[in-house]
Design a protein around this motif. Structure first.
Motif, short mmCIF file in Angstrom:
data_model
loop_
_atom_site.label_atom_id
_atom_site.label_comp_id
_atom_site.label_asym_id
_atom_site.label_seq_id
_atom_site.Cartn_x
_atom_site.Cartn_y
_atom_site.Cartn_z
N UNK A 87 0.80 -1.23 0.00
CA UNK A 87 0.00 0.00 0.00
C UNK A 87 0.84 1.28 0.00
N UNK A 88 2.11 1.18 0.37
CA UNK A 88 2.95 2.36 0.49
C UNK A 88 3.85 2.58 -0.73
N UNK A 89 3.71 1.72 -1.73
CA UNK A 89 4.55 1.82 -2.93
C UNK A 89 3.66 2.01 -4.16
N UNK A 90 3.79 3.16 -4.81
CA UNK A 90 2.99 3.42 -6.01
C UNK A 90 3.40 2.51 -7.16
N UNK A 91 4.68 2.23 -7.26
CA UNK A 91 5.17 1.30 -8.26
C UNK A 91 6.33 0.51 -7.66
N UNK A 92 6.61 -0.61 -8.28
CA UNK A 92 7.65 -1.48 -7.73
C UNK A 92 9.02 -0.82 -7.84
N UNK A 93 9.76 -0.72 -6.74
CA UNK A 93 11.11 -0.17 -6.77
C UNK A 93 12.08 -1.20 -7.32
#
Length: 418
Positions: A68-74
């Motif tokens: 939920x805290x990541x808009x896209x995969x790092x």
């Protein structure tokens, strides 16, 4: 400003990258002289390994927490840093130390420096007890599906719950041995919860015990060697069963394909003051000079019963090797049957949870050898419920769950006309 423990954490990230990114078994990476642990002192190496194992036991749950805290995969390395920090906090580590170290590791990366702010922001949102309510990590579909079919969903969920915990340390003791304080299990193994460095434990130098999972130790107890017998231990490394057989007073010949692994067997024999003839050879082609009173075959397998100790396995294997292993096991079992004297006995075992590597192998062997029979003998401490209808012993990690479980094994004692 120096961050305490940074080197061990950075090494753990490297180990995770090798397992999750490159598909390498952790044991292989740990043995690599050019690997992530290069140059670390023993204490830091141990810490890096401990952190890595902890992350591998919680990847699925931690990823759900982070999602939920990541808009896209790092980038993968950044995700591994986040996973490591969350797990360290979940293990009771100081949140500020874990967060500061994570930010510093990312900042120092050649291609990840720009993600330092993201890592800081995400980790500040992690709850103080991230493991609370976290569902145990599920086994991959290729493994979980056949296990559900064999044992049921409830049993598989119980297995996964055990695999999510840190396994205790089991010791096999010689009579009268000096040993650390621990719980004596019904089957005769000594179980330790707080183990520390193995070589520093009471009685190690005296050689009165060796490390061996309680389930693995049952194979020799099922074989029941006696003093004076000639016993063959096929596929013997790393040697716990060889030591057991030697301690019984039997004359043991241990055969294994790996010279390096056999070196470890030799070291433990010397430490424990035991004797065995060690042979580095392929068991499929090696010819003994004479037949044996008893043969123990711990056949190569998928090792799916050892995930509690090797949580990297589900991320590296995909089940494609099982068919070939089943064929190899059958060939080795036929070889073992041909190496025992008339009236002798063979114990076949695998550290696998998959029925085709256990119950299926037993059924196929009985079909190939009409004169073969399964001999169920009394083994102290073994629950009657662990025996299968066909007379094999099926061990699973969820047995003794309150005590920390045990490795998954299948074993059977075979007698008759081979």
């Amino acid at each position: 400003m120096a961050v305490e423990g940074l080197a061990a954490r950075a090494a753990a990230v490297g180990l995770l990258g090798a397992v999750l990114g490159e598909g390498r078994m952790l044991a292989e990476v740990l043995a690599d002289p050019q690997g992530p642990l290069q140059g670390l002192p023993p204490a830091e190496r141990a810490r890096a390994q401990r952190l890595t194992l902890a992350v591998l036991r919680h990847v699925e749950g931690v990823d759900r927490l982070l999602e939920p805290h990541l808009r896209k995969a790092p980038p993968r390395m950044v995700r591994d840093v986040l996973r490591l920090a969350v797990v360290e906090i979940g293990m009771g580590g100081a949140a500020h130390g874990a967060v500061n170290a994570a930010v510093e590791i990312v900042r120092r990366g050649k291609r990840t420096g720009a993600y330092a702010g993201l890592v800081n922001a995400v980790l500040r949102k992690v709850p103080e007890a991230p493991f609370a309510g976290m569902v145990p990590q599920r086994m991959p579909r290729w493994l979980r599906q056949p296990l559900v079919h064999a044992y049921g969903r409830e049993a598989v969920s119980a297995i996964e719950a055990v695999q999510a915990g840190v396994p205790p340390l089991d010791l096999t003791l010689r009579a009268g041995a000096v040993a650390p304080e621990g719980e004596m299990l019904p089957t005769g193994s000594l179980r330790l919860e707080e183990k520390g460095q193995v070589s520093a434990l009471a009685g190690y130098e005296a050689g009165g015990w060796w490390v061996q999972d309680a389930a693995a130790a049952l194979a020799v107890r099922l074989l029941a060697p006696v003093a004076g017998e000639r016993v063959l231990d096929l596929c013997s490394a790393p040697g716990g069963k060889t030591l057991q057989i030697a301690a019984s007073g039997a004359q043991v010949v241990a055969v294994d394909l790996s010279g390096a692994r056999m070196g470890r067997v030799r070291e433990n024999l010397v430490r424990c003051g035991l004797q065995a003839e060690l042979v580095v050879a392929d068991a499929l082609v090696w010819e003994p000079g004479e037949r044996f009173d008893a043969v123990l075959l711990d056949a190569p397998c998928s090792a799916t019963g050892t995930i509690r100790r090797h949580p990297d396995l589900p991320f590296v294997k995909d089940g494609s090797e099982v068919e070939g292993l089943v064929a190899l096991q059958a060939a080795l079992l036929d070889r073992a049957l041909g190496m025992v004297k008339p009236g002798g006995r063979v114990v076949f075992c695998t550290c696998s949870l998959l029925p085709e590597e256990g119950e299926g192998q037993l059924a196929a062997a009985l079909a190939r050898h009409p004169g073969l029979r399964v001999e169920r003998v009394e083994v102290p401490g073994v629950d009657p419920a662990w025996w299968t209808e066909a007379g094999g012993l099926r061990l699973r990690p969820d047995l003794w769950a309150a005590r920390g479980g045990m490795d998954g094994f299948f074993m059977a004692r075979l007698e008759g006309v081979f």
